[in-house]
Design a protein around this motif. Structure first.
Motif, PDB file in Angstrom:
ATOM      1  N   ILE A 109       0.842  -1.209   0.000  1.00 16.47           N
ATOM      2  CA  ILE A 109       0.000   0.000   0.000  1.00 16.47           C
ATOM      3  C   ILE A 109       0.876   1.257   0.000  1.00 16.47           C
ATOM      4  CG2 ILE A 109      -1.727   1.296   1.340  1.00 16.47           C
ATOM      5  CD1 ILE A 109      -2.762  -1.249  -0.141  1.00 16.47           C
ATOM      6  N   ALA A 110       1.995   1.184   0.707  1.00 22.67           N
ATOM      7  CA  ALA A 110       2.933   2.323   0.706  1.00 22.67           C
ATOM      8  C   ALA A 110       3.517   2.537  -0.687  1.00 22.67           C
ATOM      9  CB  ALA A 110       4.038   2.078   1.723  1.00 22.67           C
ATOM     10  N   LEU A 111       3.784   1.441  -1.389  1.00 19.16           N
ATOM     11  CA  LEU A 111       4.298   1.564  -2.764  1.00 19.16           C
ATOM     12  C   LEU A 111       3.254   2.220  -3.665  1.00 19.16           C
ATOM     13  CD1 LEU A 111       6.106  -1.885  -3.092  1.00 19.16           C
ATOM     14  CD2 LEU A 111       7.202   0.335  -3.384  1.00 19.16           C
ATOM     15  N   VAL A 112       2.003   1.804  -3.499  1.00 16.74           N
ATOM     16  CA  VAL A 112       0.930   2.411  -4.305  1.00 16.74           C
ATOM     17  C   VAL A 112       0.907   3.922  -4.075  1.00 16.74           C
ATOM     18  CG1 VAL A 112      -1.581   2.598  -4.610  1.00 16.74           C
ATOM     19  CG2 VAL A 112      -0.523   0.336  -4.345  1.00 16.74           C
ATOM     20  N   ALA A 113       1.014   4.317  -2.820  1.00 23.55           N
ATOM     21  CA  ALA A 113       0.986   5.753  -2.495  1.00 23.55           C
ATOM     22  C   ALA A 113       2.156   6.485  -3.151  1.00 23.55           C
ATOM     23  CB  ALA A 113       1.022   5.934  -0.980  1.00 23.55           C
ATOM     24  N   MET A 114       3.301   5.841  -3.169  1.00 17.29           N
ATOM     25  CA  MET A 114       4.478   6.464  -3.768  1.00 17.29           C
ATOM     26  C   MET A 114       4.279   6.628  -5.284  1.00 17.29           C
ATOM     27  SD  MET A 114       8.313   5.193  -2.947  1.00 17.29           S
ATOM     28  CE  MET A 114       9.759   6.120  -3.422  1.00 17.29           C
ATOM     29  N   TYR A 115       3.722   5.610  -5.912  1.00 15.01           N
ATOM     30  CA  TYR A 115       3.432   5.719  -7.355  1.00 15.01           C
ATOM     31  C   TYR A 115       2.436   6.850  -7.609  1.00 15.01           C
ATOM     32  CZ  TYR A 115       6.040   1.768  -9.112  1.00 15.01           C
ATOM     33  OH  TYR A 115       7.070   0.952  -9.496  1.00 15.01           O
ATOM     34  N   GLU A 116       1.426   6.956  -6.744  1.00 15.92           N
ATOM     35  CA  GLU A 116       0.429   8.001  -6.956  1.00 15.92           C
ATOM     36  C   GLU A 116       1.065   9.385  -6.868  1.00 15.92           C
ATOM     37  OE1 GLU A 116      -2.538   6.813  -4.123  1.00 15.92           O
ATOM     38  OE2 GLU A 116      -3.566   5.520  -5.588  1.00 15.92           O
ATOM     39  N   GLN A 117       2.052   9.507  -5.983  1.00 17.09           N
ATOM     40  CA  GLN A 117       2.767  10.785  -5.882  1.00 17.09           C
ATOM     41  C   GLN A 117       3.499  11.093  -7.193  1.00 17.09           C
ATOM     42  OE1 GLN A 117       4.916  10.064  -1.959  1.00 17.09           O
ATOM     43  NE2 GLN A 117       4.890  12.296  -2.047  1.00 17.09           N
ATOM     44  N   VAL A 118       4.174  10.084  -7.740  1.00 15.64           N
ATOM     45  CA  VAL A 118       4.941  10.313  -8.970  1.00 15.64           C
ATOM     46  C   VAL A 118       3.989  10.576 -10.139  1.00 15.64           C
ATOM     47  CG1 VAL A 118       6.606   9.328 -10.590  1.00 15.64           C
ATOM     48  CG2 VAL A 118       6.848   8.895  -8.146  1.00 15.64           C
ATOM     49  N   ILE A 119       2.867   9.844 -10.175  1.00 11.75           N
ATOM     50  CA  ILE A 119       1.890  10.040 -11.245  1.00 11.75           C
ATOM     51  C   ILE A 119       1.325  11.459 -11.188  1.00 11.75           C
ATOM     52  CG2 ILE A 119      -0.441   9.348 -12.001  1.00 11.75           C
ATOM     53  CD1 ILE A 119       0.405   6.436 -11.142  1.00 11.75           C
ATOM     54  N   ALA A 120       1.154  11.977  -9.984  1.00 13.72           N
ATOM     55  CA  ALA A 120       0.579  13.313  -9.824  1.00 13.72           C
ATOM     56  C   ALA A 120       1.510  14.411 -10.336  1.00 13.72           C
ATOM     57  CB  ALA A 120       0.242  13.560  -8.356  1.00 13.72           C
ATOM     58  N   SER A 121       2.778  14.104 -10.477  1.00  6.14           N
ATOM     59  CA  SER A 121       3.690  15.106 -11.013  1.00  6.14           C
ATOM     60  C   SER A 121       3.431  15.239 -12.513  1.00  6.14           C
ATOM     61  CB  SER A 121       5.144  14.719 -10.749  1.00  6.14           C
ATOM     62  OG  SER A 121       5.590  13.832 -11.734  1.00  6.14           O
TER      63      SER A 121
END
Lengths: 129, 160
Positions: free
Chosen positions: B55-67
């Motif tokens: 779940i932490a990895l998903v959150a990290m991907y979402e951060q990068v996607i948001a850029s």
């Protein structure tokens, strides 16, 4: 455990066959990688067969049903698919074994999944499944 | 060899927390969720720690996607991999719904994702060694392989 080991041996033999089929259609650096993959899989077959009792070793198959290889694209596709399938077979071996053998199986499953990507396959959540 | 940076990222990713509605059972996935009750506490602890990290990895991907610095094909790859991490979490034989992580990093990059994936693959390998149930062991081996493949796929992304 020996069932999973036999499956892996057959998967490795299928990989050797697939690399042999793909080799003529890939050149340059890709051909070097094909040769590297071929040697790696051949060595695994030898090492894995040594782990099995001689009487229980499966017969080396005469051939494998693989998609038609007609160019670089179909060659890469075949190798990507074979590596992903092999990754799943090593995961089965990991599940059926313990200790160092399990660790080794997981590490090889990882290697196969990585090689699958280098041949252009898309990442999968459960490679080969 | 795991770099110090990768280790730090992985530790940060694995140790943070806030709530999500994520569920962790899905009959279509390799582990049979109905078998969880019979599994030893050790396996449950292993499964829960994997869910937290996924779940932490998903959150990290979402951060990068948001850029906004990624092109369409890179965004598609990132979304696909993020979804694969959701599937990894759902494959664990536990109903544990972890708190959603607070951001482990300020503005993670694809290089940070690569480091986190490398660390995740190593963690899954270790978890695989701890697991006792065959289904869980198989799933963890497959997830370790998947995450190692993510490292390769992300490494092939052409920087924009």
């Amino acid at each position: 455990m020996s069932g999973a080991l036999e499956q892996v041996i057959q998967g490795e033999e299928a990989a050797v066959y697939a690399y042999g089929r793909a080799a003529p259609y890939l050149s340059g650096a890709e051909n070097d990688r094909v040769r590297g993959g071929l040697v790696a899989h051949q060595q695994r077959v030898t090492a894995l067969r040594a782990e099995l009792n001689v009487q229980s070793q499966p017969q080396a198959p005469l051939g494998f049903e693989v998609p038609q290889v007609i160019d670089g694209g179909t060659a890469r596709s075949l190798l990507g698919e074979v590596e992903a399938r092999l990754s799943a077979q090593y995961a089965d071996l990991a599940a059926a074994s313990t200790g160092d053998q399990r660790r080794e199986a997981v590490l090889i499953a990882r290697e196969c999944a990585v090689r699958s990507i280098t041949w252009g396959a898309a990442p999968q959540p459960f490679p080969g499944r | 060899m795991l770099s110090r940076r990768a280790l730090l990222v992985g530790l940060a990713v694995g140790s943070t927390a806030v709530v999500t509605g994520c569920t962790t059972n899905d009959d279509s996935l390799p582990v049979d969720p109905t078998s969880s009750a019979a599994e030893p506490d050790n396996d449950l602890a292993v499964a829960e720690s994997v869910v937290v990290n996924e779940i932490a990895l998903v959150a990290m991907y979402e951060q990068v996607i948001a850029s906004t610095t990624n092109n369409a094909s890179t965004l598609a790859l990132l979304s696909e991999i993020a979804n694969q991490h959701r599937l990894h979490a759902q494959a664990m034989p536990t109903t544990y719904a972890p708190p959603a992580p607070s951001p482990a990093m300020n503005r993670p990059t694809i290089d940070d994702l690569i480091a986190a994936e490398r660390n995740a693959a190593d963690q899954r390998t270790s978890s695989c060694m701890e697991a006792t149930a065959e289904n869980l062991t198989r799933s963890l081996a497959l997830i370790a392989a998947s995450e190692a493949s993510h490292v390769q796929a992300l490494s092939q992304v052409i920087p924009t």
